[in-house]
Write a protein that holds these residues in place. Structure first.
Motif, PDB file in Angstrom:
ATOM      1  N   PHE A  37      34.183  44.025  36.179  1.00 36.97           N
ATOM      2  CA  PHE A  37      33.278  43.208  36.994  1.00 36.97           C
ATOM      3  C   PHE A  37      34.098  42.441  38.026  1.00 36.97           C
ATOM      4  N   GLU A  38      33.768  42.635  39.301  1.00 37.02           N
ATOM      5  CA  GLU A  38      34.540  42.025  40.373  1.00 37.02           C
ATOM      6  C   GLU A  38      34.284  40.520  40.448  1.00 37.02           C
ATOM      7  N   THR A  39      35.333  39.739  40.264  1.00 37.70           N
ATOM      8  CA  THR A  39      35.232  38.283  40.326  1.00 37.70           C
ATOM      9  C   THR A  39      35.879  37.778  41.608  1.00 37.70           C
ATOM     10  N   LYS A  40      35.729  36.489  41.856  1.00 39.68           N
ATOM     11  CA  LYS A  40      36.344  35.895  43.041  1.00 39.68           C
ATOM     12  C   LYS A  40      37.867  35.957  42.917  1.00 39.68           C
ATOM     13  N   ASN A  41      38.513  36.397  43.982  1.00 27.98           N
ATOM     14  CA  ASN A  41      39.966  36.426  43.983  1.00 27.98           C
ATOM     15  C   ASN A  41      40.522  35.006  44.047  1.00 27.98           C
ATOM     16  N   LYS A  42      41.564  34.768  43.261  1.00 30.44           N
ATOM     17  CA  LYS A  42      42.243  33.478  43.253  1.00 30.44           C
ATOM     18  C   LYS A  42      43.746  33.724  43.367  1.00 30.44           C
ATOM     19  N   TYR A  43      44.415  32.846  44.077  1.00 30.51           N
ATOM     20  CA  TYR A  43      45.843  33.027  44.345  1.00 30.51           C
ATOM     21  C   TYR A  43      46.584  31.695  44.211  1.00 30.51           C
ATOM     22  N   HIS A  44      47.864  31.801  43.838  1.00 33.98           N
ATOM     23  CA  HIS A  44      48.801  30.692  43.973  1.00 33.98           C
ATOM     24  C   HIS A  44      49.724  31.024  45.137  1.00 33.98           C
ATOM     25  N   ILE A  45      49.938  30.055  46.017  1.00 30.87           N
ATOM     26  CA  ILE A  45      50.839  30.233  47.147  1.00 30.87           C
ATOM     27  C   ILE A  45      52.044  29.338  46.897  1.00 30.87           C
ATOM     28  N   PHE A  54      50.152  25.648  47.514  1.00 31.98           N
ATOM     29  CA  PHE A  54      48.731  25.772  47.815  1.00 31.98           C
ATOM     30  C   PHE A  54      48.055  26.620  46.747  1.00 31.98           C
ATOM     31  N   ASN A  55      46.755  26.459  46.645  1.00 37.08           N
ATOM     32  CA  ASN A  55      45.895  27.372  45.885  1.00 37.08           C
ATOM     33  C   ASN A  55      44.909  28.010  46.860  1.00 37.08           C
ATOM     34  N   ALA A  56      44.477  29.217  46.562  1.00 41.55           N
ATOM     35  CA  ALA A  56      43.482  29.886  47.393  1.00 41.55           C
ATOM     36  C   ALA A  56      42.414  30.478  46.492  1.00 41.55           C
ATOM     37  N   ILE A  57      41.157  30.303  46.885  1.00 42.73           N
ATOM     38  CA  ILE A  57      40.061  30.897  46.136  1.00 42.73           C
ATOM     39  C   ILE A  57      39.053  31.471  47.115  1.00 42.73           C
ATOM     40  N   GLU A  58      38.607  32.661  46.804  1.00 43.34           N
ATOM     41  CA  GLU A  58      37.611  33.357  47.621  1.00 43.34           C
ATOM     42  C   GLU A  58      36.230  32.724  47.419  1.00 43.34           C
ATOM     43  N   ASP A  59      35.536  32.504  48.507  1.00 44.66           N
ATOM     44  CA  ASP A  59      34.164  32.015  48.464  1.00 44.66           C
ATOM     45  C   ASP A  59      33.244  33.166  48.869  1.00 44.66           C
TER      46      ASP A  59
END
Length: 222
Positions: A37-45, A54-59
């Protein structure tokens, strides 16, 4: 203590003026890994020493992720360690067909409500190519990828070139992250390098290019 004011630097991007490299690590989402199941992408920068900056989260909504897959539109919200949004990366919905010049991808990068610039895909049948544009739409750098973007067994490098394409000034590298991770997830690791004295707005735009490249070429499992 508040960060010192730097001329022509959007609030929250002061730290980017001091570095020439970023590491972008996508978080593994267990629900996505186990049932697909495709969830929102989340990243640590992170910086080159592995410290999170930074943190990044897909909306995006679940219907868009399910129906549009890697071509889906999104707002990528990048926040600092105090959870204040410092960068927003907007990708509109467009078809992704390399054979048709009308189906070219783009993102807009803003910081504190100010447009930093754009990434515009340019038509090429064989290799990925993008223009890195400033806030006025003027091309300042170019990005050229390899003929094969398959990341199985090795790194994939996208060269960041001067506007006239004569000089390589940086790179965006999709890093090999191990057999299990590559086979069973689409959680990717990237490295971004650029000149230390590059305009801070363009550094933010190159971060936007990294996310666009991730979605276009590496969002599906290998």
């Amino acid at each position: 203590m508040p960060a010192p004011l730097i001329p022509n630097c959007p609030s929250g991007l002061e730290y980017l003026t001091q570095i020439d490299q970023l590491l972008v690590h996508q978080k593994v989402e267990l629900l996505e890994a186990f049932i697909g199941f495709e969830t929102k992408n989340k990243y640590h920068i992170k910086n080159s020493m592995g410290q999170k900056i930074f943190n990044a989260i897909e909306d995006s909504d679940c219907c868009t992720r399910a129906c549009c897959g890697p071509v889906r539109p999104f707002n990528m919200k990048i926040t600092d360690n105090e959870e204040q949004e410092v960068i927003n990366i907007y990708r509109p919905l467009k078809c992704q067909l390399c054979c048709f010049p009308c189906c070219l991808q783009s993102v807009q990068v803003t910081a504190s409500g100010i447009v930093c610039g754009y990434i515009e895909q340019t038509w090429s049948l064989c290799k990925p190519k993008f223009n890195v544009c400033d806030s006025s739409g003027e091309t300042v750098l170019r990005i050229k990828g390899p003929f094969c973007t398959c990341s199985f067994w090795g790194d994939v490098e996208f060269q960041v070139l001067s506007r006239d394409r004569d000089t390589q000034v940086g790179r965006i590298t999709k890093q090999w992250s191990g057999l299990a991770r590559e086979l069973f997830t689409d959680a990717d690791h990237f490295g971004i390098s650029f000149p230390m004295d590059l305009n801070v707005n363009i550094k933010a735009v190159l971060l936007g290019a990294c996310f666009l490249i991730d979605f276009m070429y590496f969002e599906t499992k290998q």
